[in-house]
Design an enzyme around this catalytic site. Sequence first.
Site, PDB file in Angstrom:
ATOM      1  N   ASP A  72       1.007  -0.943   0.262  1.00 14.56           N
ATOM      2  CA  ASP A  72      -0.149  -0.134  -0.095  1.00 14.56           C
ATOM      3  C   ASP A  72       1.186   1.337   0.277  1.00 14.56           C
ATOM      4  O   ASP A  72       2.103   1.536   0.537  1.00 14.56           O
ATOM      5  CB  ASP A  72      -0.435  -0.109   0.815  1.00 14.56           C
ATOM      6  CG  ASP A  72      -1.974  -0.632   1.180  1.00 14.56           C
ATOM      7  OD1 ASP A  72      -2.282  -1.069   0.126  1.00 14.56           O
ATOM      8  OD2 ASP A  72      -2.892  -1.175   2.243  1.00 14.56           O
ATOM      9  N   LYS A 119      -1.392   0.824  -8.354  1.00 11.30           N
ATOM     10  CA  LYS A 119      -1.365   0.735 -10.053  1.00 11.30           C
ATOM     11  C   LYS A 119      -1.558  -0.218 -10.292  1.00 11.30           C
ATOM     12  O   LYS A 119      -1.278  -0.657 -12.206  1.00 11.30           O
ATOM     13  CB  LYS A 119       0.243   1.139 -10.097  1.00 11.30           C
ATOM     14  CG  LYS A 119       0.452   2.473  -9.478  1.00 11.30           C
ATOM     15  CD  LYS A 119       2.412   2.653 -10.426  1.00 11.30           C
ATOM     16  CE  LYS A 119       2.098   4.454  -9.216  1.00 11.30           C
ATOM     17  NZ  LYS A 119       3.711   4.463 -10.041  1.00 11.30           N
TER      18      LYS A 119
END
Length: 412
Positions: free
Chosen positions: A201, A223
């Site tokens: 994260d 992403k």
Amino acid sequence: MADHAAEHAAYPVGLRLSGRRVVVLGAGQVAQRRLPSLVAAGADVLLISPSATPSVEAMADAGEVRWERRRYRHGDLDGAWYALISTDDPEANTAASQEAEDRRVWCVRSDDAEAATAWTPATGRSEGVTVAVLTGRDPRRSAAVRDAIVEGLRDGSLAAPHHRRPHTPGVALVGGGPGDPDLITVRGRRLLAEADVVIADRLGPRDLLAELPPHVEVIDAAKIPYGRFMAQEAINNALIEHAKAGKAVVRLKGGDPFVFGRGMEEAQALAEAGIPCTVVPGISSTISVPGAAGIPVTHRGVAHEFTVVSGHVAPDDARSLVDWPSLAKLRGTLVVLMGVENSGAIAAKLIEHGRPAGTPAAVIQEGTTAAQRRVDATLATLGETVRAEGVRPPAVIVIGDVVAVAAAPTHT
């Protein structure tokens, strides 16, 4: 005996004491330090002492050791495989040491190491490996060397060629703590060092990622391409995909996986896919970040409770699950996570339902990191202060009288 022992180095050996009698004379601080390891080794421990420290007494009450409340008597070492002599009576220590010599029982003496037939090394364990260090007459150096080796094994900075044991594909949900890389748990750091894939994260301890070996695949969870899927579903799928490929996967999350971290959603997805999952709790920012800024969430005579809520949904939003009117009536500390954007609305709702407008408040941004800063306000000025000071997430909001009694910030 002492002169002969001083001429030669000690011969290191690991004693297998499971089910074997060990006699401990004395129940003070030395016994308090040594007894847990003897119990962990499965030894049949007989403790002989007229009194004991509270911790040792608790072990006896729990049935971990047998305690005879008396002084040493000749014959107490009969049938013993190992003895620890740590009384405050020099004469008793000498007599017991002689009995150990006569009976050929390996014996440690806390008051006179040179008169003993055995020395206790500084020991530590890391993932099935026991490290034992002896440096003769300097126990502090032994402990320092032991600590350096164990820490290196735990965090992966000390590695030796070995055949990696086959592992069952699985995922570890690791709480990385509030941001400072030193605040991840020992177990979490070890699992990171053993990982093939790390899905991280943005709010996790990013500095730890730079320490990973080159072969480790690091994936930024923010992403991950998710196309028609929701982002969380895409993360779940990535965890499952890599685990099914036989990889050791670490899902590195900020704080604790189950405190507003959606960790249970990931654990449930893994369970449905038949993937083994290990949860490693982390230090939650709810307590650690205020603490790093010098704010105790509870304080004697000030706050006997603290409540943690998520502020990512505004109080008047129909999706909110928080009972703000009830929170306004509490006298304790209120800790709000993810509440920067809605700080003004949260403060207004609390004031509307009875929380005094002058209640102290503080906002800690980037807590425990080098960029940490603290901004103080009152409940009435909270929203305006957040805007004026340009506070940005991640930040923890603390509301309550504990803010006013806080010490100087402890983080540098």
